[in-house]
Design an enzyme around this catalytic site. Structure first.
Site, PDB file in Angstrom:
ATOM      1  N   VAL A 167       0.804  -1.237   0.000  1.00  0.00           N
ATOM      2  CA  VAL A 167       0.000   0.000   0.000  1.00  0.00           C
ATOM      3  C   VAL A 167       0.833   1.281   0.000  1.00  0.00           C
ATOM      4  CG1 VAL A 167      -2.213  -0.682   0.995  1.00  0.00           C
ATOM      5  CG2 VAL A 167      -0.276  -0.285   2.512  1.00  0.00           C
ATOM      6  N   ASN A 214      -7.739  -1.683   5.029  1.00  0.00           N
ATOM      7  CA  ASN A 214      -7.612  -2.656   6.116  1.00  0.00           C
ATOM      8  C   ASN A 214      -6.156  -2.959   6.494  1.00  0.00           C
ATOM      9  OD1 ASN A 214      -8.400  -5.193   7.728  1.00  0.00           O
ATOM     10  ND2 ASN A 214      -7.104  -6.005   6.094  1.00  0.00           N
ATOM     11  N   SER A 264      -8.326   0.961  15.346  1.00  0.00           N
ATOM     12  CA  SER A 264      -8.180  -0.010  16.440  1.00  0.00           C
ATOM     13  C   SER A 264      -8.568   0.670  17.747  1.00  0.00           C
ATOM     14  CB  SER A 264      -6.718  -0.461  16.525  1.00  0.00           C
ATOM     15  OG  SER A 264      -6.484  -1.135  17.736  1.00  0.00           O
ATOM     16  N   TYR A 321       2.039   2.069  16.748  1.00  0.00           N
ATOM     17  CA  TYR A 321       0.764   1.519  16.247  1.00  0.00           C
ATOM     18  C   TYR A 321      -0.400   2.425  16.671  1.00  0.00           C
ATOM     19  CZ  TYR A 321      -2.875  -2.071  15.510  1.00  0.00           C
ATOM     20  OH  TYR A 321      -3.979  -2.768  15.091  1.00  0.00           O
ATOM     21  N   ALA A 322      -0.405   2.837  17.956  1.00  0.00           N
ATOM     22  CA  ALA A 322      -1.490   3.690  18.459  1.00  0.00           C
ATOM     23  C   ALA A 322      -1.530   5.020  17.705  1.00  0.00           C
ATOM     24  CB  ALA A 322      -1.306   3.936  19.955  1.00  0.00           C
TER      25      ALA A 322
HETATM   26  P1  NDP Z   1      -3.073  -9.801   9.696  1.00  0.00           P
HETATM   27  O1  NDP Z   1      -1.644  -9.591  10.064  1.00  0.00           O
HETATM   28  O2  NDP Z   1      -3.690 -11.127   9.970  1.00  0.00           O
HETATM   29  O3  NDP Z   1      -3.315  -9.412   8.155  1.00  0.00           O
HETATM   30  C1  NDP Z   1      -2.796  -8.216   7.652  1.00  0.00           C
HETATM   31  C2  NDP Z   1      -3.149  -8.081   6.192  1.00  0.00           C
HETATM   32  O4  NDP Z   1      -2.490  -6.916   5.686  1.00  0.00           O
HETATM   33  C3  NDP Z   1      -2.688  -9.246   5.371  1.00  0.00           C
HETATM   34  O5  NDP Z   1      -3.668  -9.488   4.389  1.00  0.00           O
HETATM   35  C4  NDP Z   1      -1.392  -8.744   4.753  1.00  0.00           C
HETATM   36  O6  NDP Z   1      -1.262  -9.329   3.481  1.00  0.00           O
HETATM   37  C5  NDP Z   1      -1.671  -7.277   4.576  1.00  0.00           C
HETATM   38  N1  NDP Z   1      -0.500  -6.412   4.576  1.00  0.00           N
HETATM   39  C6  NDP Z   1       0.354  -6.179   5.601  1.00  0.00           C
HETATM   40  N2  NDP Z   1       1.250  -5.251   5.227  1.00  0.00           N
HETATM   41  C7  NDP Z   1       0.944  -4.886   3.959  1.00  0.00           C
HETATM   42  C8  NDP Z   1       1.485  -3.969   3.026  1.00  0.00           C
HETATM   43  N3  NDP Z   1       2.536  -3.218   3.317  1.00  0.00           N
HETATM   44  N4  NDP Z   1       0.889  -3.847   1.814  1.00  0.00           N
HETATM   45  C9  NDP Z   1      -0.183  -4.622   1.495  1.00  0.00           C
HETATM   46  N5  NDP Z   1      -0.735  -5.501   2.328  1.00  0.00           N
HETATM   47  C10 NDP Z   1      -0.165  -5.645   3.532  1.00  0.00           C
HETATM   48  O7  NDP Z   1      -3.862  -8.626  10.434  1.00  0.00           O
HETATM   49  P2  NDP Z   1      -5.360  -8.559  10.997  1.00  0.00           P
HETATM   50  O8  NDP Z   1      -6.283  -9.234  10.082  1.00  0.00           O
HETATM   51  O9  NDP Z   1      -5.314  -8.941  12.418  1.00  0.00           O
HETATM   52  O10 NDP Z   1      -5.601  -6.980  10.968  1.00  0.00           O
HETATM   53  C11 NDP Z   1      -6.279  -6.313   9.918  1.00  0.00           C
HETATM   54  C12 NDP Z   1      -6.476  -4.864  10.334  1.00  0.00           C
HETATM   55  O11 NDP Z   1      -7.225  -4.817  11.552  1.00  0.00           O
HETATM   56  C13 NDP Z   1      -5.175  -4.125  10.598  1.00  0.00           C
HETATM   57  O12 NDP Z   1      -5.295  -2.789  10.188  1.00  0.00           O
HETATM   58  C14 NDP Z   1      -5.047  -4.190  12.113  1.00  0.00           C
HETATM   59  O13 NDP Z   1      -4.264  -3.143  12.614  1.00  0.00           O
HETATM   60  C15 NDP Z   1      -6.509  -4.052  12.508  1.00  0.00           C
HETATM   61  N6  NDP Z   1      -6.804  -4.528  13.838  1.00  0.00           N
HETATM   62  C16 NDP Z   1      -6.645  -5.849  14.180  1.00  0.00           C
HETATM   63  C17 NDP Z   1      -6.951  -6.276  15.457  1.00  0.00           C
HETATM   64  C18 NDP Z   1      -6.813  -7.693  15.889  1.00  0.00           C
HETATM   65  O14 NDP Z   1      -7.087  -7.967  17.068  1.00  0.00           O
HETATM   66  N7  NDP Z   1      -6.442  -8.609  15.027  1.00  0.00           N
HETATM   67  C19 NDP Z   1      -7.452  -5.339  16.465  1.00  0.00           C
HETATM   68  C20 NDP Z   1      -7.607  -3.987  15.994  1.00  0.00           C
HETATM   69  C21 NDP Z   1      -7.298  -3.614  14.732  1.00  0.00           C
HETATM   70  P3  NDP Z   1       0.060 -10.038   2.925  1.00  0.00           P
HETATM   71  O15 NDP Z   1       0.655 -10.850   4.009  1.00  0.00           O
HETATM   72  O16 NDP Z   1      -0.474 -10.821   1.774  1.00  0.00           O
HETATM   73  O17 NDP Z   1       0.907  -8.894   2.497  1.00  0.00           O
END
Ligand code: NDP
Length: 246
Positions: free
Chosen positions: A63, A89, A141, A154-155
């Site tokens: 991104v 996301n 979050s 992160y915060a």
């Molecule tokens: P995951 O680590 O399980 O998934 C993160 C996703 O982001 C993956 O699909 C990964 O894809 C993608 N990603 C990471 N970095 C990049 C990048 N630089 N460019 C493109 N894609 C990227 O995270 P979650 O599902 O847990 O979290 C999703 C969102 O929800 C985040 O914003 C997180 O901060 C937020 N969140 C999550 C919480 C939780 O308890 N899990 C709580 C509060 C907020 P790939 O590996 O294919 O690159």
């Protein structure tokens, strides 16, 4: 089927919450474009979305690469049609106590979470503004609302997303574009599975409902905000956390 005929772009749609959002929006009738970097994980999401009978496109793209994201947005519009729904996301964490926090980890988290949201939103909103239609949903979050020791980077990035959301809601409202955020609490994904059993148990005790959320709990909120059911909601943050941050 609240989203029949709509097109959604979901960043970080390959796993966890992003994957559940792709599937949830497809179940409501939307065609789905998703970004990420892991092709194997993407293939599973693609086959589920296709199984639901919706079209899907995957773009291997980070991104923070503005040129690449401009290209992705252009290709989605060409191949699936006008983007009606954008879900920012992507989010990463690099935790450490503040005095020991490396500048690189600060920059990486703020760049990915906040600047990434800026880059993708700018590319998509230019088109939404011309069409006077759209719903943008940013994943923040509860940590962005309340802060957390060991997660200053992160915060800050997630609080920044709230400020961005509210500013864009005001800028875009007259063009019929709604901009909202969701602040999840503790959701079971790879991001949270990395935490120790001790931290998980302590966190669980702080959740009034007494259990962790699933990615589908967040996806349900996204589908609602994306739909016309939420036509009178903009500039707000919906907290999905089992009552933790109340
Ligand atoms: P995951 O680590 O399980 O998934 C993160 C996703 O982001 C993956 O699909 C990964 O894809 C993608 N990603 C990471 N970095 C990049 C990048 N630089 N460019 C493109 N894609 C990227 O995270 P979650 O599902 O847990 O979290 C999703 C969102 O929800 C985040 O914003 C997180 O901060 C937020 N969140 C999550 C919480 C939780 O308890 N899990 C709580 C509060 C907020 P790939 O590996 O294919 O690159």
């Amino acid at each position: 089927m609240r989203l029949n005929g709509k097109v959604a772009l979901v960043t970080g749609g390959t796993r966890g919450i992003g994957a559940a959002i792709c599937i949830g929006l497809a179940k409501e009738g939307a065609d789905i474009a998703l970004t990420g970097r892991d092709k194997v994980a993407a293939a599973k999401v693609i086959s589920t979305v296709e199984g639901i009978g919706k079209k899907t496109l995957f773009f291997e793209a980070g991104v923070t690469d503005k040129n690449k994201m401009d290209e992705v947005v252009a290709k989605v519009e060409e191949q699936l049609g006008s983007i009606d729904i954008l879900v920012n996301n992507v989010g990463i964490a690099r935790d450490s106590l503040f005095v020991r926090m490396k500048e690189d980890d600060w920059r990486l988290v703020v760049d990915t979470n906040l600047t990434g949201t800026f880059i993708v939103t700018q590319a998509v909103s230019k088109l939404m503004l011309k069409r006077k239609q759209g719903s943008i949903i940013n994943i923040s979050s509860v940590i962005g609302l309340a802060g957390n020791a060991g997660q200053a980077n992160y915060a800050a990035s997630k609080a920044g997303i709230v400020g961005l959301t509210k500013s864009l809601a005001r800028e875009f409202a007259s063009r019929n574009i709604r901009v909202n955020a969701i602040a999840p609490g503790f959701i079971e994904t790879e991001m949270t599975k990395r935490l120790s059993d001790d931290i998980r148990e302590k966190t669980r005790q702080r959740i009034p409902l007494g259990f962790f959320g699933e990615p589908e709990d967040v996806a349900a909120g996204v589908a609602y905000l994306a739909s016309d059911d939420a036509r009178f909601i903009t500039g707000h943050v919906i907290v999905i956390d089992g009552g933790m941050a109340m």
